[in-house]
Design a protein around this motif. Structure first.
Motif, PDB file in Angstrom:
ATOM      1  N   PHE A  73       0.718  -1.108   0.034  1.00 36.58           N
ATOM      2  CA  PHE A  73      -0.080   0.002  -0.008  1.00 36.58           C
ATOM      3  C   PHE A  73       1.036   1.301   0.027  1.00 36.58           C
ATOM      4  N   HIS A  74       0.507   2.225  -0.861  1.00 34.19           N
ATOM      5  CA  HIS A  74       1.426   3.465  -0.654  1.00 34.19           C
ATOM      6  C   HIS A  74       0.490   4.497  -1.182  1.00 34.19           C
ATOM      7  N   THR A  75       0.876   5.940  -0.978  1.00 34.49           N
ATOM      8  CA  THR A  75       0.107   6.866  -1.193  1.00 34.49           C
ATOM      9  C   THR A  75       1.276   8.134  -1.970  1.00 34.49           C
ATOM     10  N   GLY A  76       0.606   8.937  -2.569  1.00 35.20           N
ATOM     11  CA  GLY A  76       1.192   9.762  -3.493  1.00 35.20           C
ATOM     12  C   GLY A  76       1.316  11.075  -2.832  1.00 35.20           C
ATOM     13  N   THR A  77       1.848  12.200  -3.490  1.00 31.89           N
ATOM     14  CA  THR A  77       1.727  13.614  -2.857  1.00 31.89           C
ATOM     15  C   THR A  77       0.442  14.095  -2.560  1.00 31.89           C
ATOM     16  N   GLY A  78       0.078  14.599  -1.376  1.00 24.30           N
ATOM     17  CA  GLY A  78      -1.114  15.233  -0.817  1.00 24.30           C
ATOM     18  C   GLY A  78      -2.074  14.164  -0.587  1.00 24.30           C
ATOM     19  N   GLU A  79      -1.663  13.039  -0.650  1.00 27.52           N
ATOM     20  CA  GLU A  79      -2.760  11.767  -0.666  1.00 27.52           C
ATOM     21  C   GLU A  79      -2.657  11.035   0.866  1.00 27.52           C
ATOM     22  N   THR A  80      -3.947  10.802   1.448  1.00 29.31           N
ATOM     23  CA  THR A  80      -3.869   9.836   2.613  1.00 29.31           C
ATOM     24  C   THR A  80      -4.796   8.704   2.307  1.00 29.31           C
ATOM     25  N   ARG A  81      -4.624   7.598   2.813  1.00 31.91           N
ATOM     26  CA  ARG A  81      -5.333   6.429   2.521  1.00 31.91           C
ATOM     27  C   ARG A  81      -5.424   5.552   3.931  1.00 31.91           C
ATOM     28  N   VAL A  82      -6.828   5.208   3.831  1.00 26.30           N
ATOM     29  CA  VAL A  82      -7.134   4.179   4.903  1.00 26.30           C
ATOM     30  C   VAL A  82      -7.149   2.774   4.836  1.00 26.30           C
ATOM     31  N   VAL A  83      -6.475   1.962   5.332  1.00 29.55           N
ATOM     32  CA  VAL A  83      -6.564   0.396   4.924  1.00 29.55           C
ATOM     33  C   VAL A  83      -6.829  -0.375   5.887  1.00 29.55           C
ATOM     34  N   GLN A  84      -7.836  -0.889   5.724  1.00 33.83           N
ATOM     35  CA  GLN A  84      -8.411  -2.158   6.804  1.00 33.83           C
ATOM     36  C   GLN A  84      -7.825  -3.382   6.788  1.00 33.83           C
ATOM     37  N   LEU A  85      -7.212  -3.725   7.534  1.00 34.40           N
ATOM     38  CA  LEU A  85      -6.572  -5.209   7.751  1.00 34.40           C
ATOM     39  C   LEU A  85      -7.234  -6.405   8.100  1.00 34.40           C
ATOM     40  N   ASP A  86      -6.902  -7.175   8.012  1.00 37.81           N
ATOM     41  CA  ASP A  86      -7.730  -8.569   8.035  1.00 37.81           C
ATOM     42  C   ASP A  86      -8.164  -8.987   9.318  1.00 37.81           C
ATOM     43  N   ASP A  87      -7.469  -8.435  10.352  1.00 35.84           N
ATOM     44  CA  ASP A  87      -8.266  -8.531  11.719  1.00 35.84           C
ATOM     45  C   ASP A  87      -9.244  -7.651  12.304  1.00 35.84           C
ATOM     46  N   GLY A  88      -9.242  -6.571  11.587  1.00 37.06           N
ATOM     47  CA  GLY A  88     -10.026  -5.456  11.971  1.00 37.06           C
ATOM     48  C   GLY A  88      -9.391  -4.303  12.083  1.00 37.06           C
ATOM     49  N   SER A  89      -7.870  -4.441  12.494  1.00 38.65           N
ATOM     50  CA  SER A  89      -7.069  -3.082  12.713  1.00 38.65           C
ATOM     51  C   SER A  89      -7.160  -2.259  11.513  1.00 38.65           C
ATOM     52  N   GLN A  90      -6.800  -1.078  11.804  1.00 36.21           N
ATOM     53  CA  GLN A  90      -6.913  -0.063  10.668  1.00 36.21           C
ATOM     54  C   GLN A  90      -5.592   0.630  10.560  1.00 36.21           C
ATOM     55  N   LEU A  91      -4.954   1.148   9.579  1.00 32.65           N
ATOM     56  CA  LEU A  91      -3.885   1.871   9.356  1.00 32.65           C
ATOM     57  C   LEU A  91      -4.177   3.034   8.329  1.00 32.65           C
ATOM     58  N   THR A  92      -3.790   4.283   8.680  1.00 33.06           N
ATOM     59  CA  THR A  92      -3.877   5.245   7.758  1.00 33.06           C
ATOM     60  C   THR A  92      -2.723   5.854   7.351  1.00 33.06           C
ATOM     61  N   LEU A  93      -2.446   5.855   6.140  1.00 33.52           N
ATOM     62  CA  LEU A  93      -0.994   6.324   5.554  1.00 33.52           C
ATOM     63  C   LEU A  93      -0.989   7.751   5.217  1.00 33.52           C
ATOM     64  N   ALA A  94      -0.085   8.436   5.720  1.00 35.58           N
ATOM     65  CA  ALA A  94      -0.035   9.873   5.372  1.00 35.58           C
ATOM     66  C   ALA A  94       0.533  10.000   3.827  1.00 35.58           C
ATOM     67  N   ALA A  95       0.706  11.256   3.468  1.00 34.17           N
ATOM     68  CA  ALA A  95       1.303  11.492   1.953  1.00 34.17           C
ATOM     69  C   ALA A  95       2.583  10.848   1.820  1.00 34.17           C
ATOM     70  N   GLN A  96       2.805  10.545   0.603  1.00 33.32           N
ATOM     71  CA  GLN A  96       3.865   9.866   0.167  1.00 33.32           C
ATOM     72  C   GLN A  96       4.903   8.857   1.265  1.00 33.32           C
ATOM     73  N   SER A  97       3.866   7.757   1.450  1.00 35.45           N
ATOM     74  CA  SER A  97       4.183   6.875   2.429  1.00 35.45           C
ATOM     75  C   SER A  97       4.108   5.370   1.871  1.00 35.45           C
ATOM     76  N   ALA A  98       4.568   4.415   2.386  1.00 40.34           N
ATOM     77  CA  ALA A  98       4.240   3.023   1.884  1.00 40.34           C
ATOM     78  C   ALA A  98       4.650   1.956   2.945  1.00 40.34           C
ATOM     79  N   VAL A  99       3.871   1.063   2.874  1.00 31.35           N
ATOM     80  CA  VAL A  99       4.087  -0.242   3.886  1.00 31.35           C
ATOM     81  C   VAL A  99       3.820  -1.520   3.219  1.00 31.35           C
ATOM     82  N   ASN A 100       4.286  -2.452   3.705  1.00 36.32           N
ATOM     83  CA  ASN A 100       4.109  -3.793   3.169  1.00 36.32           C
ATOM     84  C   ASN A 100       3.520  -4.441   4.622  1.00 36.32           C
TER      85      ASN A 100
END
Length: 310
Positions: free
Chosen positions: A107-134
């Motif tokens: 999952f990743h975001t671009g300039t000025g973009e945020t993104r909410v990701v729902q994980l399989d266990d019900g946890s949630q992560l919110t990515l700030a702009a220009q961020s990336a996770v595995n």
């Protein structure tokens, strides 16, 4: 392409030559010696030339010295140091793009973009702009690797499966809580909004409770504890961010994630000036003026893609 990208040192030297030759054209022979001393220098000069072409504003017929390998460019006599700095910014961004981890991120975001990701266990992560996770939920541990940028984690409690965030040699481990993790070249920051968080950095353990912050400096490896109001953790989610006793450079680095183009700081001393304030990430020009005014600085916008704080 990556193999042809010049070093940062060569790019900086090429930018210096843009300035030096404007002031002292008689140094051409010295410049030509530098240019041909290394293939890296030739590549850097070519990159800076191409970057200049992207922001060229013709207002003069003056031309720069050239070699058989270099195409001449026109240069306006004013604002040259700023535009030369912008050339390096453009090339550096190109180098960063080639090596950035987004292309291999879950999952990743671009300039000025945020993104909410729902994980399989019900946890949630919110990515700030220009961020990336595995994300890796195999086995007994729920694991997220923060490749770049910043993320807010709201973790569902599960005593049998700890939740872990890896950031290089830093490991953040919880059972269930709300916390924010940010990384940049200077270090890693962990802010806790709710619950408790365990952090391990190079074998040294730390424990944080709600309202606590841990800064781990990448160069000195010194850990700094401080307090942070829980309601000020990850305010970027709502489009604003509060900074307390932060450097201008720290604020600008965050604003760069939300503005297309480049924000250049006029000099190092200005970048190290300390400020406290709440800045609007949704309107970076407004934020820049709010940053500049209290410290007697100004913001000059030379194009829609280039703003200079000086």
């Amino acid at each position: 392409m990556h193999d042809l990208m010049p070093s940062k040192a060569s790019l900086e030297q090429a930018s210096d030559w843009l300035l030096d030759l404007q002031a002292e054209p008689a140094r051409f022979e010295e410049f030509d010696h530098w240019l041909h001393a290394s293939p890296d220098h030739l590549s850097a000069w070519a990159q800076v030339n191409r970057a200049w072409a992207a922001i060229d504003q013709p207002s003069s017929s003056a031309q720069w010295p050239q070699s058989a390998h270099v195409t001449p460019i026109k240069a306006p006599p004013r604002k040259w140091s700023i535009l030369a700095a912008a050339c390096v910014c453009i090339v550096a961004l190109g180098a960063t793009w080639l090596s950035k981890p987004d292309w291999r991120a879950d999952f990743h975001t671009g300039t000025g973009e945020t993104r909410v990701v729902q994980l399989d266990d019900g946890s949630q992560l919110t990515l700030a702009a220009q961020s990336a996770v595995n994300v890796d939920y195999r086995g007994d541990t729920r694991r997220v690797t923060l490749l770049s940028g910043e993320a807010l984690f709201d973790v569902v409690h599960d005593a049998s499966r700890p939740f872990q965030v890896d950031v290089d040699t830093v490991v953040v481990r919880v059972l269930g809580t709300s916390f924010d993790v940010a990384r940049n070249a200077a270090g890693v920051r962990v802010d806790v909004r709710e619950g408790a968080v365990g952090v391990n950095s190079n074998g040294t353990p730390y424990r944080l409770a709600a309202g606590q912050r841990l800064w781990l400096d990448a160069n000195s490896r010194i850990a700094n504890h401080s307090a942070v109001a829980p309601d000020e953790v990850a305010t970027w989610v709502s489009g604003q961010q509060y900074f307390e006793n932060a450097t201008v450079l720290e604020v600008v680095e965050q604003l760069r994630r939300y503005q297309h183009g480049w924000i250049v700081i006029g000099n190092e001393a200005l970048g190290q000036t300390r400020v406290t304030g709440l800045y609007d990430l949704r309107d970076t020009q407004r934020a820049l003026h709010a940053l500049a005014s209290p410290i007697g600085a100004t913001v000059k916008q030379y194009s829609p893609l280039l703003s200079v704080l000086q």
